[in-house]
Design a protein around this motif. Structure first.
Motif, mmCIF file in Angstrom:
data_model
loop_
_atom_site.group_PDB
_atom_site.id
_atom_site.type_symbol
_atom_site.label_atom_id
_atom_site.label_comp_id
_atom_site.label_asym_id
_atom_site.label_seq_id
_atom_site.Cartn_x
_atom_site.Cartn_y
_atom_site.Cartn_z
ATOM 1 N N PHE A 124 -4.673 -1.879 1.447
ATOM 2 C CA PHE A 124 -4.394 -2.294 -0.026
ATOM 3 C C PHE A 124 -5.679 -2.307 -0.736
ATOM 4 O O PHE A 124 -6.788 -2.839 -0.199
ATOM 5 N N ASP A 125 -5.604 -2.052 -1.937
ATOM 6 C CA ASP A 125 -6.772 -2.070 -2.842
ATOM 7 C C ASP A 125 -7.123 -3.437 -3.610
ATOM 8 O O ASP A 125 -8.114 -3.848 -4.072
ATOM 9 N N SER A 126 -6.186 -4.415 -3.467
ATOM 10 C CA SER A 126 -6.035 -5.813 -4.023
ATOM 11 C C SER A 126 -5.097 -6.616 -3.617
ATOM 12 O O SER A 126 -4.051 -5.854 -3.091
ATOM 13 N N GLU A 127 -5.264 -7.689 -4.009
ATOM 14 C CA GLU A 127 -3.977 -8.670 -3.442
ATOM 15 C C GLU A 127 -2.859 -8.261 -4.446
ATOM 16 O O GLU A 127 -1.556 -8.571 -3.974
ATOM 17 N N GLU A 128 -2.866 -8.057 -5.616
ATOM 18 C CA GLU A 128 -1.723 -7.633 -6.547
ATOM 19 C C GLU A 128 -1.116 -6.262 -5.874
ATOM 20 O O GLU A 128 0.185 -6.477 -5.927
ATOM 21 N N HIS A 129 -1.745 -5.298 -5.448
ATOM 22 C CA HIS A 129 -1.034 -4.582 -4.675
ATOM 23 C C HIS A 129 -0.599 -4.823 -3.537
ATOM 24 O O HIS A 129 0.854 -4.339 -3.198
ATOM 25 N N LEU A 130 -0.975 -5.682 -2.634
ATOM 26 C CA LEU A 130 -0.429 -6.235 -1.673
ATOM 27 C C LEU A 130 1.012 -6.899 -1.970
ATOM 28 O O LEU A 130 2.098 -6.689 -1.290
ATOM 29 N N MET A 131 1.154 -7.699 -2.896
ATOM 30 C CA MET A 131 2.183 -8.669 -3.407
ATOM 31 C C MET A 131 3.307 -7.595 -3.700
ATOM 32 O O MET A 131 4.342 -7.963 -3.591
ATOM 33 N N ASP A 132 2.763 -6.563 -4.616
ATOM 34 C CA ASP A 132 3.717 -5.642 -5.149
ATOM 35 C C ASP A 132 4.586 -5.054 -3.954
ATOM 36 O O ASP A 132 5.791 -4.694 -4.259
ATOM 37 N N VAL A 133 3.922 -4.790 -2.775
ATOM 38 C CA VAL A 133 4.812 -4.158 -1.705
ATOM 39 C C VAL A 133 5.403 -5.191 -0.894
ATOM 40 O O VAL A 133 6.560 -4.895 -0.759
ATOM 41 N N SER A 134 4.941 -6.257 -0.865
ATOM 42 C CA SER A 134 5.652 -7.384 0.043
ATOM 43 C C SER A 134 6.827 -7.704 -0.528
ATOM 44 O O SER A 134 7.674 -8.108 -0.288
ATOM 45 N N GLU A 135 6.783 -7.969 -1.881
ATOM 46 C CA GLU A 135 7.779 -8.592 -2.610
ATOM 47 C C GLU A 135 8.484 -7.581 -3.316
ATOM 48 O O GLU A 135 9.634 -7.897 -3.755
ATOM 49 N N GLY A 136 8.490 -6.266 -3.007
ATOM 50 C CA GLY A 136 8.864 -5.222 -3.721
ATOM 51 C C GLY A 136 10.291 -4.701 -2.712
ATOM 52 O O GLY A 136 10.640 -5.185 -2.065
ATOM 53 N N GLU A 137 10.746 -3.507 -3.288
ATOM 54 C CA GLU A 137 11.837 -3.102 -2.645
ATOM 55 C C GLU A 137 11.485 -2.354 -0.997
ATOM 56 O O GLU A 137 12.105 -2.586 -0.326
ATOM 57 N N LEU A 138 10.163 -2.163 -0.878
ATOM 58 C CA LEU A 138 9.970 -1.608 0.331
ATOM 59 C C LEU A 138 9.523 -2.769 1.432
ATOM 60 O O LEU A 138 10.348 -2.712 2.445
ATOM 61 N N GLY A 139 9.084 -4.047 0.876
ATOM 62 C CA GLY A 139 8.935 -5.150 1.454
ATOM 63 C C GLY A 139 10.204 -5.760 2.142
ATOM 64 O O GLY A 139 10.568 -6.163 3.110
ATOM 65 N N GLU A 140 11.351 -5.439 1.110
ATOM 66 C CA GLU A 140 12.731 -6.044 1.530
ATOM 67 C C GLU A 140 13.216 -5.198 2.520
ATOM 68 O O GLU A 140 13.908 -5.668 3.401
ATOM 69 N N GLU A 141 13.183 -3.830 2.372
ATOM 70 C CA GLU A 141 13.694 -2.865 3.391
ATOM 71 C C GLU A 141 13.018 -3.076 4.698
ATOM 72 O O GLU A 141 13.765 -3.183 5.955
ATOM 73 N N ILE A 142 11.890 -3.607 4.831
ATOM 74 C CA ILE A 142 10.890 -3.631 6.188
ATOM 75 C C ILE A 142 11.519 -5.249 6.578
ATOM 76 O O ILE A 142 11.879 -5.279 7.965
ATOM 77 N N ALA A 143 11.849 -6.007 5.848
ATOM 78 C CA ALA A 143 12.391 -7.344 6.326
ATOM 79 C C ALA A 143 13.751 -7.235 6.944
ATOM 80 O O ALA A 143 14.016 -7.957 7.764
ATOM 81 N N ASP A 144 14.552 -6.354 6.157
ATOM 82 C CA ASP A 144 15.912 -6.304 6.971
ATOM 83 C C ASP A 144 15.939 -5.504 8.015
ATOM 84 O O ASP A 144 16.708 -5.982 8.870
ATOM 85 N N LYS A 145 15.031 -4.538 8.246
ATOM 86 C CA LYS A 145 15.025 -4.094 9.632
ATOM 87 C C LYS A 145 14.501 -4.874 10.672
ATOM 88 O O LYS A 145 14.928 -5.010 12.132
ATOM 89 N N LEU A 146 13.584 -5.976 10.357
ATOM 90 C CA LEU A 146 13.212 -6.840 11.268
ATOM 91 C C LEU A 146 14.388 -7.821 11.739
ATOM 92 O O LEU A 146 14.513 -8.115 12.979
#
Length: 343
Positions: A124-146
């Protein structure tokens, strides 16, 4: 005859009134029982020191939950590695001996490799980039898989873990000095591969054994967020801090799914909302503390170096292709699509 009829009427009226009273009482009892929540006791464990932003946020989380649940949910906190390191706690949550925790996302990857993206150097290039992924659609998909894979539910993954830096006992200032240095690392593949590429000799040591390992010379340094370095007093032994900014990462607040399903719908909602609120609280404290801790460590004689990070990123780049075999094809490109620098 007339008297008998009168008595019969009176009896009928009395019985009808009693019946109404009984119905009213039953309805009231039913309403009372529906409004009452069953009592639930939960445990939460983590490796954060007592005064760390993460532990302060866990305590805040507990206060919110107990207040909003009217005391129907009580939570016992086990901070400062009381129940072991991140891996021990995570295994406990999966196995059901611990109810909740906030392990590093990279440790969660032991059960779902996609989580390695949150603990890969220079992903990640910044904290903003990190949070956009973790709280976005991609992050939700990964959480559902867990949840499907490990039987563990993510309540929130907005808990920043702090930007990770490197600190050493010996003189290390730039990338050239990393060669051959024995550095303590967590048991996370992306860290091990990344720091091998940077030229170090990665050494896996449990977090709660790191201080003594530095004292004994088993390792010559470690990488950690600034608040973890300060709260655990690693600066007492290590006097050379290199601002590598190599990982922007998160902690995942998780709960054992079987335990979660013992809660009422209202209690589940309270936990989820409190987890997100406590994450925001933790992040505020973290950002305030990072600058404060940096100045305090300088006051303790720690030398701070800010090298050019371009050579570090270049050295680490081959890792992304190698890790794709672990976390799956195309995931790196999805992460990049959230970056404003790539637009």
């Amino acid at each position: 005859m007339r008297r008998k009829r009168m008595i019969a009427v009176v009896c009928s009226v009395c019985m009808f009134a009693a019946s109404l009273a009984g119905c009213g009482s039953n309805a009231e009892d039913s309403k009372t029982s529906e409004s009452e929540e069953k009592s639930v006791e939960l445990s939460i464990a983590h490796i954060g020191a007592l005064e760390s932003p993460s532990n302060l946020a866990v305590e805040h989380f507990i206060e919110i939950v107990e207040e909003k649940s009217g005391g129907s949910i009580t939570i016992t906190n086990y901070p400062a590695s009381q129940l072991g390191g991140d891996r021990d706690i995570l295994e406990g949550i999966v196995g059901g001996s611990v109810d909740m925790g906030i392990p590093a996302a990279g440790m969660t990857a032991l059960y779902l490799p996609e989580y390695y993206i949150f603990d890969t150097p220079y992903m990640f290039d910044s904290e903003e980039h990190l949070m956009d992924v973790s709280e976005g659609e991609l992050g939700e998909e990964i959480a559902d898989k867990l949840l499907d894979t490990a039987g563990v539910r993510v309540l929130a993954q907005n808990w920043e873990r702090g930007t990770r830096q490197c600190i050493f006992t010996n003189d290390v200032e730039d990338l050239e000095d990393f060669k051959g240095v024995k550095i303590r690392l967590p048991e996370i593949d992306s860290y091990l591969k990344g720091f091998e590429l940077l030229g170090t000799k990665p050494t896996i040591i449990s977090f709660n054994e790191t201080y003594s390992s530095l004292q004994q010379g088993v390792v010559e340094g470690l990488e950690c967020p600034l608040d973890w370095i300060y709260d655990n007093k690693f600066y007492e032994i290590c006097k050379n801090l290199v601002m590598t900014n190599h990982v922007y990462s998160i902690m995942t607040m998780i709960i054992n799914e079987e335990k979660y399903n013992t809660l009422s719908d209202n209690q589940k909602k309270i936990l989820q909302e409190a987890a997100v609120e406590a994450g925001e609280y933790q992040n505020e404290i973290l950002h305030e503390k990072e600058a404060e801790y940096l100045e305090k460590m300088k006051g303790e004689g720690v030398k701070v170096y800010e090298p050019d990070l371009a050579p570090f990123k270049e050295k680490a780049e081959p890792m992304f292709e190698e890790m794709e075999e672990v976390w799956g094809e195309g995931l790196y490109e999805k992460v990049l699509s959230y970056s404003k620098e790539s637009e």
